[in-house]
Design a protein around this motif. Structure first.
Motif, PDB file in Angstrom:
ATOM      1  N   LEU A  85       0.864  -1.178   0.000  1.00  0.00           N
ATOM      2  CA  LEU A  85       0.000   0.000   0.000  1.00  0.00           C
ATOM      3  C   LEU A  85       0.897   1.223   0.000  1.00  0.00           C
ATOM      4  CD1 LEU A  85      -2.981   0.820   0.101  1.00  0.00           C
ATOM      5  CD2 LEU A  85      -2.838   0.818   2.588  1.00  0.00           C
ATOM      6  N   ALA A  86       0.732   2.089  -1.011  1.00  0.00           N
ATOM      7  CA  ALA A  86       1.640   3.231  -1.180  1.00  0.00           C
ATOM      8  C   ALA A  86       0.849   4.500  -1.444  1.00  0.00           C
ATOM      9  CB  ALA A  86       2.603   2.964  -2.336  1.00  0.00           C
ATOM     10  N   GLY A  87       1.299   5.608  -0.864  1.00  0.00           N
ATOM     11  CA  GLY A  87       0.647   6.886  -1.096  1.00  0.00           C
ATOM     12  C   GLY A  87       1.264   7.964  -0.231  1.00  0.00           C
TER      13      GLY A  87
ATOM     14  N   LEU B  25      21.921   3.832  -7.171  1.00  0.00           N
ATOM     15  CA  LEU B  25      22.034   5.148  -6.554  1.00  0.00           C
ATOM     16  C   LEU B  25      21.244   6.203  -7.304  1.00  0.00           C
ATOM     17  CD1 LEU B  25      25.849   5.204  -5.670  1.00  0.00           C
ATOM     18  CD2 LEU B  25      23.930   5.107  -4.055  1.00  0.00           C
ATOM     19  N   TYR B  26      21.227   6.109  -8.637  1.00  0.00           N
ATOM     20  CA  TYR B  26      20.603   7.156  -9.438  1.00  0.00           C
ATOM     21  C   TYR B  26      19.459   6.620 -10.292  1.00  0.00           C
ATOM     22  CZ  TYR B  26      24.592   9.716  -7.751  1.00  0.00           C
ATOM     23  OH  TYR B  26      25.510  10.311  -6.928  1.00  0.00           O
ATOM     24  N   GLN B  27      18.727   5.660  -9.735  1.00  0.00           N
ATOM     25  CA  GLN B  27      17.551   5.150 -10.428  1.00  0.00           C
ATOM     26  C   GLN B  27      16.485   6.236 -10.510  1.00  0.00           C
ATOM     27  OE1 GLN B  27      15.172   2.430  -7.712  1.00  0.00           O
ATOM     28  NE2 GLN B  27      17.093   2.567  -6.576  1.00  0.00           N
ATOM     29  N   GLU B  28      15.726   6.227 -11.594  1.00  0.00           N
ATOM     30  CA  GLU B  28      14.658   7.205 -11.741  1.00  0.00           C
ATOM     31  C   GLU B  28      13.447   6.741 -10.948  1.00  0.00           C
ATOM     32  OE1 GLU B  28      14.076   7.869 -15.938  1.00  0.00           O
ATOM     33  OE2 GLU B  28      15.781   9.255 -15.952  1.00  0.00           O
ATOM     34  N   PRO B  29      12.772   7.660 -10.251  1.00  0.00           N
ATOM     35  CA  PRO B  29      11.628   7.274  -9.413  1.00  0.00           C
ATOM     36  C   PRO B  29      10.564   6.539 -10.226  1.00  0.00           C
ATOM     37  CG  PRO B  29      12.255   9.558  -9.020  1.00  0.00           C
ATOM     38  CD  PRO B  29      13.028   9.111 -10.209  1.00  0.00           C
ATOM     39  N   THR B  30      10.095   5.445  -9.687  1.00  0.00           N
ATOM     40  CA  THR B  30       9.063   4.658 -10.360  1.00  0.00           C
ATOM     41  C   THR B  30       7.696   5.203  -9.980  1.00  0.00           C
ATOM     42  OG1 THR B  30      10.499   2.729 -10.124  1.00  0.00           O
ATOM     43  CG2 THR B  30       8.194   2.299 -10.670  1.00  0.00           C
ATOM     44  N   PRO B  31       6.765   5.365 -10.949  1.00  0.00           N
ATOM     45  CA  PRO B  31       5.406   5.798 -10.607  1.00  0.00           C
ATOM     46  C   PRO B  31       4.815   4.886  -9.541  1.00  0.00           C
ATOM     47  CG  PRO B  31       5.702   5.764 -12.989  1.00  0.00           C
ATOM     48  CD  PRO B  31       6.932   5.160 -12.408  1.00  0.00           C
ATOM     49  N   VAL B  32       4.007   5.454  -8.674  1.00  0.00           N
ATOM     50  CA  VAL B  32       3.565   4.734  -7.487  1.00  0.00           C
ATOM     51  C   VAL B  32       2.813   3.452  -7.834  1.00  0.00           C
ATOM     52  CG1 VAL B  32       1.416   6.062  -7.257  1.00  0.00           C
ATOM     53  CG2 VAL B  32       2.469   5.046  -5.241  1.00  0.00           C
ATOM     54  N   GLY B  33       2.051   3.452  -8.931  1.00  0.00           N
ATOM     55  CA  GLY B  33       1.326   2.248  -9.334  1.00  0.00           C
ATOM     56  C   GLY B  33       2.258   1.122  -9.726  1.00  0.00           C
ATOM     57  N   GLU B  34       3.277   1.451 -10.513  1.00  0.00           N
ATOM     58  CA  GLU B  34       4.266   0.444 -10.917  1.00  0.00           C
ATOM     59  C   GLU B  34       5.082  -0.024  -9.713  1.00  0.00           C
ATOM     60  OE1 GLU B  34       6.729   1.702 -14.171  1.00  0.00           O
ATOM     61  OE2 GLU B  34       5.084   2.779 -15.134  1.00  0.00           O
TER      62      GLU B  34
END
Length: 903
Positions: A214-216, A379-388
């Motif tokens: 659960l994320a938000g 270290l420099y991964q791009e933020p993943t959209p919350v759904g993914e």
């Protein structure tokens, strides 16, 4: 709440320093494992649940049952009996849902606007805890499964997969038919389909076999309360999952030569090495390390040597199916026609190289290089959209220790020499399964379900001996040390707080924009270099030549730049509607030298006639077979080609290349690069001085003194078509139809008008066409702007209904939907506007997304970079009565509609 869940206080999830999220693992009293993710900057929230049950758990008498169960969860629950209830709610709150059924796991996930999380999560829990399994919807959804099956019945990967299944151990669950169709999903002596669904659900959907995420933006305390309220009462029958004990292959199924006849011209060689399961090796990633060495494409590599002989076009290593007790390690080779005639020698080279890797390649410095690049990616991964993110983490939690839920994908502790040697010992002819895919192979069998023609033979002792011999001309080398790997881990200091790109160089020949990013402080960046070349888009002939030239350049530069790719410096070259684009990306250190190398080499490279022939052949084959088995994709491609100047049909491009000689090609290149106009964008952590270096670099390498015109071609209007009903030839048995409505101009108000229409009708259209009428698995609508000229399209593909019926049904559905727009209440209107407002306001989630957005604006000449604000202003000022007047007028105009259908 303390009585309903317990918190694992000892677990600290390893995360990147730039990761602003907070994580917490819980175990509810019913043994349901939960991961909470506090995402402070997210405007969306998401939920996902993974279940350790998949199609491997299907009963042999009802294959495809797990997949069918996945579909049925979205067909209503006791608390929300309407099949569209969950989807309707998510659609109204800026969200979506999806699910998939894998071999040993099933995953369900959704996202929505953050303020709707609890209500969405209640519905999500309801469909999983109290599914209806209504007989009415069972009968309807069986048709959807059948449509999905038929949609992919001629898919080459599925056809090959079925041969894989029938040549594996029939006592292993991999051999089962995973998708299901009308022949497998039915009532029989084992019970009704409804009874089978309930038995499967009650047996496998147990709290102790689930992982919830659960994320938000809500606090961890709030997220814990939501999870506990809605999932603490999920059933737990406490039965562990039954382990798979049967091997994927018997000994008789190793040392095989399998031949498969594809539907389209394709030449591929796949070496499969059966290995034990690798889940416990995730901290070392030994198979990944071996795959890196085998798949290396730099100077002297196995790929390089075989390509130079004119035998192969590509080689990759390490892919292949995997599960709890097996792993297939594949070496996948795309052959040339010449390579097809030299299969035995190619195989000798591969086996000789594997022996070389075993005796010389397993060295710590090579592992450390791989570890450095993996650490930089983490270290420099791009933020993943919350759904993914939610979906990904729910599965990761089954494969990694709790602290490694994120880091597990990147973690490389140390080289396990003994394990590497053990795996390489299994990579011999005797243990291999060799598959040749070619149109000219001899076959004597047909795989069921997908009707794939194939043959299978046991390799003889003499063949095994021959394959184990090292060719006399074998010269392949292992990778040298990578000179491009660097250890700069921090972005360059900020010069100022500039938020928008600035044009730092402009002339009749060139325009260069620069932005040192203040939001994403990482040592990475993007450089786009667009060469406007009128010749490229003047005809299919020149566009095909531009694509061939781009592929040849990438191929020719692969040797000396493959190490740069490995070290995080990437490049691509491709033709567009304006000309040709050169794009570099990745770690900013070294990108200017990389771009310099690309520009200086690109215009002077001389190509080998053999590579010209091989790459031309591959392009022609790909273009000729494209969309053959994808009717809807063919309609989408035709729509784009009809509307946008500079785009051409793939069969037409294939025809142009087929007759092209090497001499004609070299002569055409001399004309292709004059005149030229260059537009460029540098975005990342670079400072202004480096942008000026790029400007000097471009000016020093301009291929002409005669500038091209800067204007861009306009989109063709539907009203200009002499015939607004287009038949598109297609050999696939399915029928498809697409209706497109086009806006009058690209103003912000016009764009918002169509965005609102899509928001109001898309879910109802999908439910009517796909769920109620069961016209086809692929159906829906889409907001469809073309160079910002807005529009909307409606589509469906069917395996049973003729196109006239599809048109009538779609027209009937749209007529009803459009007539109901007049009854739109102010409450619905304001809610729809609020959802759309939040979608438009969405922040760039990564440097890559931001670069793409800004580059798109630069290409369209929108250099105020405030489109988002203009759209929000237009939305805010739009009143319901005005919108209804506008949309009635648009939808009633026959001249605004274009109909495409297969024939």
């Amino acid at each position: 709440m303390a009585n309903s869940s317990k918190t694992d206080e000892l677990v600290r999830v390893v995360r990147s320093p730039s990761d602003k999220r907070d994580y917490q693992h819980l175990v509810l009293d019913n043994q349901l494992k939960v991961l909470l993710v506090h995402c402070p900057d997210s405007v969306k929230a998401a939920g996902s649940i993974a279940i350790s049950a998949g199609h491997f758990d299907d009963p042999p008498h009802t294959q495809g049952l797990a997949h069918f169960l996945e579909h049925m969860f979205f067909m209503g629950s006791q608390s929300y009996p309407e099949p569209s209830a969950f989807n309707d709610f998510l659609s109204a709150h800026g969200g979506q849902h999806n699910a998939w059924t894998g071999t040993e796991f099933t995953n369900f996930h959704f996202d929505c606007n953050a303020n709707a999380l609890e209500a969405a999560f209640e519905r999500f829990a309801s469909i999983l805890k109290e599914p209806l399994f209504s007989d009415k919807w069972i009968q309807k959804e069986k048709q959807s499964i059948e449509s999905e099956f038929r949609l992919k019945q001629k898919d080459e990967l599925r056809r090959l997969y079925q041969v894989h299944k029938v040549t594996a151990n029939q006592d292993h669950p991999f051999s089962l038919f995973s998708v299901g169709n009308l022949n497998t999903l039915k009532d029989d002596e084992h019970g009704t389909l409804q009874q089978k669904l309930k038995r499967f659900y009650e047996s496998h959907f147990s709290a102790n076999r689930m992982q919830l995420v659960l994320a938000g933006p809500q606090s961890l305390t709030e997220l814990e309360a939501i999870a506990t309220r809605h999932f603490s009462d999920f059933q737990n029958h406490a039965q562990p999952k039954t382990a798979i004990t049967e091997p994927l292959y018997t000994e008789e199924q190793k040392g095989l030569f399998i031949q498969v006849k594809p539907l389209k011209d394709a030449y591929r060689l796949i070496l499969t090495f059966p290995l034990p399961g690798i889940d416990q090796d995730y901290r070392n990633k030994t198979t990944s390390f071996i795959a890196h060495i085998v798949g290396y494409e730099g100077p002297g590599s196995l790929f390089n040597c075989l390509r130079d002989k004119g035998w192969i076009n590509s080689l990759s290593a390490g892919g292949g199916i995997s599960g709890s007790n097996f792993k297939d390690f594949n070496v996948n080779i795309q052959l040339t026609l010449s390579g097809r005639k030299n299969i035995d020698t190619i195989l000798q080279w591969v086996f000789a190289y594997l022996r070389k890797v075993k005796t010389e390649g397993i060295e710590d410095w090579r592992y450390q290089e791989r570890k450095i690049t993996s650490e930089l990616s983490f270290l420099y991964q791009e933020p993943t959209p919350v759904g993914e993110l939610a979906s990904q983490l729910s599965i990761n939690a089954f494969h990694y220790s709790l602290e490694d839920t994120i880091y597990g994908d990147y973690r490389m502790d140390e080289l396990n020499n003994a394990y590497a040697e053990k795996l390489l010992t299994l990579m011999t002819p005797k243990h291999s399964r060799i598959t040749l895919i070619a149109p000219d192979v001899k076959t004597d069998r047909e795989a069921p379900i997908y009707n794939t023609q194939y043959s299978v033979e046991k390799l003889t002792e003499s063949q095994l001996t021959k394959l184990s011999q090292t060719p006399a001309e074998f010269i392949a080398k292992l990778p040298e040390r990578n000179r491009f790997i660097n250890d700069r881990l921090h972005p360059q200091p900020l010069e100022n707080e500039t938020l928008l790109p600035e044009c730092i160089s402009s002339s009749d020949l060139m325009e260069l924009w620069h932005l040192q990013d203040t939001e994403f402080r990482v040592p990475k960046g993007h450089i786009y270099l667009a060469l406007k070349l009128p010749a490229v888009t003047s005809s299919a002939y020149y566009f095909a030549i531009a694509r061939l030239w781009s592929e040849l350049i990438i191929d020719a530069l692969n040797d000396d730049l493959y190490d740069a790719e490995v070290a995080g410096l990437h490049f691509n070259i491709y033709p567009t509607q304006q000309g040709i684009v050169i794009h570099t990306t990745g770690l900013s250190e070294g990108q200017l030298p990389l771009m310099s190398h690309l520009m200086k080499r690109a215009l002077v490279l001389k190509f080998a006639h053999r590579r010209f022939r091989d790459i031309k052949q591959t392009l022609v084959a790909n273009w000729q077979s494209a969309h053959q088995n994808q009717p809807l994709n063919k309609l989408f491609a035709e729509l784009n080609q009809q509307l946008q100047p500079g785009l051409f049909r793939l069969p037409e491009l294939a025809n142009q290349l087929s007759a092209l000689s090497f001499r004609e090609f070299t002569q055409a290149l001399e004309r292709m690069f004059e005149p030229v106009y260059i537009k460029a964008f540098m975005h990342g952590d670079w400072q202004t001085r480096q942008a000026h270096e790029l400007a000097e670099l471009i000016q020093a390498n301009l291929p002409t003194e005669r500038p091209a015109q800067k204007d861009r071609d306009s989109v063709k209007k539907v009203s200009e078509f002499s015939n607004q009903e287009l038949e598109v030839p297609c050999s696939h048995p399915d029928n498809a139809i697409l209706l497109y409505q086009q806006g009058n101009n690209d103003s912000e108000r016009e764009q918002i008008c169509y965005m609102l229409l899509q928001q109001l009708v898309h879910q109802a259209f999908f439910h009517d066409i796909r769920t109620e009428k069961q016209l086809g698995y692929a159906a829906g609508s889409q907001y469809f702007p073309v160079q910002r000229l807005p529009g909307i399209l409606f589509f469906v593909q069917s395996n049973s209904a003729p196109t006239d019926t599809l048109f009538d049904e779609v027209s009937d559905s749209l007529e009803k939907l459009f007539s109901r727009l007049d009854t739109t209440t102010l409450k619905v209107w304001h809610h729809t506007k609020a959802v759309l407002q939040q979608q438009i306001r969405t922040r760039d989630r990564s440097l890559r997304v931001k670069s793409q957005r800004l580059w798109g604006a630069i290409q369209l000449g929108d250099t105020s970079f405030n489109r988002q604000l203009r759209l929000l202003d237009a939305l805010d000022n739009y009143q319901l009565t005005d919108w209804l007047t506008d949309i009635r007028q648009k939808l009633s105009q026959n001249s605004g509609w274009l109909r495409l259908q297969t024939s």
